[in-house]
Design a protein around this motif. Structure first.
Motif, PDB file in Angstrom:
ATOM      1  N   GLY A 176       0.798  -1.217   0.000  1.00 41.78           N
ATOM      2  CA  GLY A 176       0.000   0.000   0.000  1.00 41.78           C
ATOM      3  C   GLY A 176       0.832   1.269   0.000  1.00 41.78           C
ATOM      4  O   GLY A 176       2.053   1.261   0.206  1.00 41.78           O
ATOM      5  N   ARG A 192      -8.058  -7.109   1.185  1.00 40.79           N
ATOM      6  CA  ARG A 192      -8.890  -6.291   2.081  1.00 40.79           C
ATOM      7  C   ARG A 192      -9.659  -7.177   3.046  1.00 40.79           C
ATOM      8  O   ARG A 192      -9.952  -6.769   4.173  1.00 40.79           O
ATOM      9  CB  ARG A 192      -9.875  -5.441   1.268  1.00 40.79           C
ATOM     10  CG  ARG A 192      -9.228  -4.222   0.695  1.00 40.79           C
ATOM     11  CD  ARG A 192     -10.266  -3.196   0.226  1.00 40.79           C
ATOM     12  NE  ARG A 192      -9.576  -1.994  -0.207  1.00 40.79           N
ATOM     13  CZ  ARG A 192      -9.681  -1.464  -1.415  1.00 40.79           C
ATOM     14  NH1 ARG A 192     -10.483  -1.990  -2.318  1.00 40.79           N
ATOM     15  NH2 ARG A 192      -8.997  -0.389  -1.717  1.00 40.79           N
ATOM     16  N   GLU A 219      -8.527  -5.786   9.264  1.00 37.48           N
ATOM     17  CA  GLU A 219      -8.585  -4.321   9.266  1.00 37.48           C
ATOM     18  C   GLU A 219      -7.234  -3.669   9.007  1.00 37.48           C
ATOM     19  O   GLU A 219      -7.135  -2.670   8.306  1.00 37.48           O
ATOM     20  CB  GLU A 219      -9.104  -3.831  10.626  1.00 37.48           C
ATOM     21  CG  GLU A 219     -10.590  -3.600  10.669  1.00 37.48           C
ATOM     22  CD  GLU A 219     -11.047  -3.216  12.071  1.00 37.48           C
ATOM     23  OE1 GLU A 219     -10.353  -2.400  12.707  1.00 37.48           O
ATOM     24  OE2 GLU A 219     -12.079  -3.758  12.507  1.00 37.48           O
ATOM     25  N   ALA A 248      -6.560  -3.921   5.318  1.00 35.92           N
ATOM     26  CA  ALA A 248      -7.454  -3.043   4.551  1.00 35.92           C
ATOM     27  C   ALA A 248      -7.025  -1.583   4.683  1.00 35.92           C
ATOM     28  O   ALA A 248      -7.068  -0.815   3.721  1.00 35.92           O
ATOM     29  CB  ALA A 248      -8.889  -3.229   5.026  1.00 35.92           C
ATOM     30  N   ARG A 249      -6.580  -1.197   5.899  1.00 31.87           N
ATOM     31  CA  ARG A 249      -6.155   0.187   6.123  1.00 31.87           C
ATOM     32  C   ARG A 249      -4.968   0.538   5.226  1.00 31.87           C
ATOM     33  O   ARG A 249      -4.910   1.613   4.634  1.00 31.87           O
ATOM     34  CB  ARG A 249      -5.789   0.379   7.600  1.00 31.87           C
ATOM     35  CG  ARG A 249      -5.622   1.829   8.015  1.00 31.87           C
ATOM     36  CD  ARG A 249      -5.332   1.964   9.509  1.00 31.87           C
ATOM     37  NE  ARG A 249      -6.264   1.233  10.332  1.00 31.87           N
ATOM     38  CZ  ARG A 249      -5.934   0.272  11.206  1.00 31.87           C
ATOM     39  NH1 ARG A 249      -4.666  -0.067  11.359  1.00 31.87           N
ATOM     40  NH2 ARG A 249      -6.849  -0.348  11.914  1.00 31.87           N
ATOM     41  N   GLU A 250      -4.012  -0.387   5.117  1.00 30.70           N
ATOM     42  CA  GLU A 250      -2.832  -0.104   4.294  1.00 30.70           C
ATOM     43  C   GLU A 250      -3.176  -0.022   2.809  1.00 30.70           C
ATOM     44  O   GLU A 250      -2.433   0.560   2.029  1.00 30.70           O
ATOM     45  CB  GLU A 250      -1.749  -1.174   4.529  1.00 30.70           C
ATOM     46  CG  GLU A 250      -1.173  -1.179   5.934  1.00 30.70           C
ATOM     47  CD  GLU A 250      -0.662   0.180   6.379  1.00 30.70           C
ATOM     48  OE1 GLU A 250      -0.040   0.884   5.570  1.00 30.70           O
ATOM     49  OE2 GLU A 250      -0.924   0.548   7.547  1.00 30.70           O
ATOM     50  N   LEU A 251      -4.290  -0.657   2.433  1.00 30.59           N
ATOM     51  CA  LEU A 251      -4.659  -0.663   1.013  1.00 30.59           C
ATOM     52  C   LEU A 251      -5.592   0.494   0.643  1.00 30.59           C
ATOM     53  O   LEU A 251      -5.970   0.637  -0.525  1.00 30.59           O
ATOM     54  CB  LEU A 251      -5.318  -2.005   0.651  1.00 30.59           C
ATOM     55  CG  LEU A 251      -4.340  -3.169   0.539  1.00 30.59           C
ATOM     56  CD1 LEU A 251      -5.079  -4.487   0.422  1.00 30.59           C
ATOM     57  CD2 LEU A 251      -3.393  -2.979  -0.648  1.00 30.59           C
ATOM     58  N   GLU A 252      -5.948   1.330   1.630  1.00 29.71           N
ATOM     59  CA  GLU A 252      -6.817   2.472   1.309  1.00 29.71           C
ATOM     60  C   GLU A 252      -6.132   3.377   0.286  1.00 29.71           C
ATOM     61  O   GLU A 252      -4.973   3.739   0.446  1.00 29.71           O
ATOM     62  CB  GLU A 252      -7.116   3.281   2.582  1.00 29.71           C
ATOM     63  CG  GLU A 252      -8.409   2.862   3.251  1.00 29.71           C
ATOM     64  CD  GLU A 252      -8.591   3.522   4.605  1.00 29.71           C
ATOM     65  OE1 GLU A 252      -8.164   4.677   4.759  1.00 29.71           O
ATOM     66  OE2 GLU A 252      -9.145   2.843   5.498  1.00 29.71           O
ATOM     67  N   GLY A 253      -6.876   3.697  -0.757  1.00 27.28           N
ATOM     68  CA  GLY A 253      -6.334   4.606  -1.778  1.00 27.28           C
ATOM     69  C   GLY A 253      -5.290   3.982  -2.684  1.00 27.28           C
ATOM     70  O   GLY A 253      -4.600   4.694  -3.421  1.00 27.28           O
ATOM     71  N   VAL A 254      -5.170   2.650  -2.653  1.00 22.06           N
ATOM     72  CA  VAL A 254      -4.129   2.026  -3.470  1.00 22.06           C
ATOM     73  C   VAL A 254      -4.455   2.175  -4.954  1.00 22.06           C
ATOM     74  O   VAL A 254      -5.608   2.108  -5.374  1.00 22.06           O
ATOM     75  CB  VAL A 254      -3.968   0.529  -3.097  1.00 22.06           C
ATOM     76  CG1 VAL A 254      -5.163  -0.300  -3.542  1.00 22.06           C
ATOM     77  CG2 VAL A 254      -2.669  -0.036  -3.685  1.00 22.06           C
ATOM     78  N   GLU A 255      -3.411   2.424  -5.723  1.00 19.05           N
ATOM     79  CA  GLU A 255      -3.532   2.469  -7.190  1.00 19.05           C
ATOM     80  C   GLU A 255      -2.522   1.477  -7.753  1.00 19.05           C
ATOM     81  O   GLU A 255      -1.388   1.418  -7.292  1.00 19.05           O
ATOM     82  CB  GLU A 255      -3.196   3.870  -7.713  1.00 19.05           C
ATOM     83  CG  GLU A 255      -4.217   4.920  -7.301  1.00 19.05           C
ATOM     84  CD  GLU A 255      -3.669   6.338  -7.495  1.00 19.05           C
ATOM     85  OE1 GLU A 255      -2.701   6.507  -8.266  1.00 19.05           O
ATOM     86  OE2 GLU A 255      -4.199   7.247  -6.843  1.00 19.05           O
TER      87      GLU A 255
END
Ligand SMILES: [Zn+2]
Length: 288
Positions: free
Chosen positions: A47, A112, A116, A119-126
């Motif tokens: 992430g 995800r 949790e 999932a938090r580290e993957l927020e906004g992943v591109e």
């Protein structure tokens, strides 16, 4: 433990650094190779936040040299921080680039669901496409230091890539090797069945022939060439035992039930025994 890169870089040869994973789940070993004119980063962590951490470490080590980024394979904890490397030149082998296109979003969704923290580290992943792709093998001239990239999949994934420093004989293997751990077998039918144990053994044999002095695995402690042999030995034993039990007429569940405790006993200090069953089922699926 949250999947965050927290290791401090150490030198395995002058100008060749490893940021150790500390055996934290879903944190990879990260490499930074500093040449006279440019520096290569191998893997980013999971992430954008981890990518920024790794980019910061690389900046400290490399000063104002331009950065080149490559990834050992498309799995999220290895490469899904690439978006933090704006301005770097990103190089992937073609098989990895294609595999990321095919499966990348599916793996974001799957990861995800792992918890949790993940999932938090993957927020906004591109998912980031490379600037340069190659087939087979490529050389990077970092200035006074050449790095070889080799595309060797399918094995652990369809697009496995290793990074080799021929002068120092240092090999970054990605998840083709994990120290003191049952090999990760991402056999997730019907979504992903590309892991290929037999090809993986052949890849390890080829890597043993190039004779690395230092092996930086995808996860776990840095070691020497014996890490390759240890993984190959496990895969060979597991495949032979799976075939033998299958020939006796047992079904997949029965084979797993018999083999898993025996392999755990045989490798008592290895982590992640849940991968034994995934591996056995992958072998059986390919034998059909
Ligand atoms: Zn992997």
């Amino acid at each position: 433990m949250a999947p965050i890169v927290e290791g401090r870089p150490f030198e395995v040869a002058p100008g060749v650094f490893v940021v150790p994973d500390g055996r934290v789940p879903l944190v990879p070993n990260v490499g930074v190779v500093v040449g006279d004119r440019a520096a290569l980063v191998v893997d980013t962590g999971l992430g954008p936040g981890n990518g920024a951490i790794v980019r910061g470490i690389a900046r400290e080590l490399a000063g104002d040299r331009p950065l080149v980024l490559t990834l050992t394979h498309f799995h999220p904890e290895h490469g899904y921080g690439a978006q933090a490397f704006g301005g770097a030149t990103i190089v992937y082998n073609r098989a990895q680039r294609d595999e990321l296109r095919d499966k990348g979003q599916g793996y974001v969704a799957m990861f995800r669901g792992l918890g949790e923290d993940v999932a938090r580290e993957l927020e906004g992943v591109e998912l980031v496409q490379p600037h340069v792709v190659y087939d087979g093998a490529a050389e990077l001239d970092l200035g006074g230091r050449t790095v070889e990239l080799r595309s060797l999949g399918p094995a652990h994934s369809r697009g496995d890539q290793v990074v080799f420093l021929p002068e120092e004989r240092i090999l970054f293997t990605g998840d083709l090797v994990e120290t003191r751990s049952f090999p990760i077998f991402p056999f997730f039918p019907p979504h992903d069945v590309d892991v290929d144990g037999r090809a993986w053994i052949a890849v390890l044999e080829a890597l043993e022939r190039i004779g690395p002095r230092v092996v930086v695995p995808g996860h776990g402690e840095v070691g020497d060439g014996t890490l390759l042999a240890a993984t190959r030995g496990y895969l060979t034993l597991r495949d032979a035992e799976t075939a033998r039990l299958g020939a006796d007429g047992r079904d997949g569940d029965a084979i797993v039930a018999e083999l898993e405790p025996r392999l755990r006993e045989r490798y008592p200090d290895w982590d992640y025994p849940e991968w034994i069953a995934f591996g056995v089922r992958s072998v059986l699926a390919r034998a059909r």
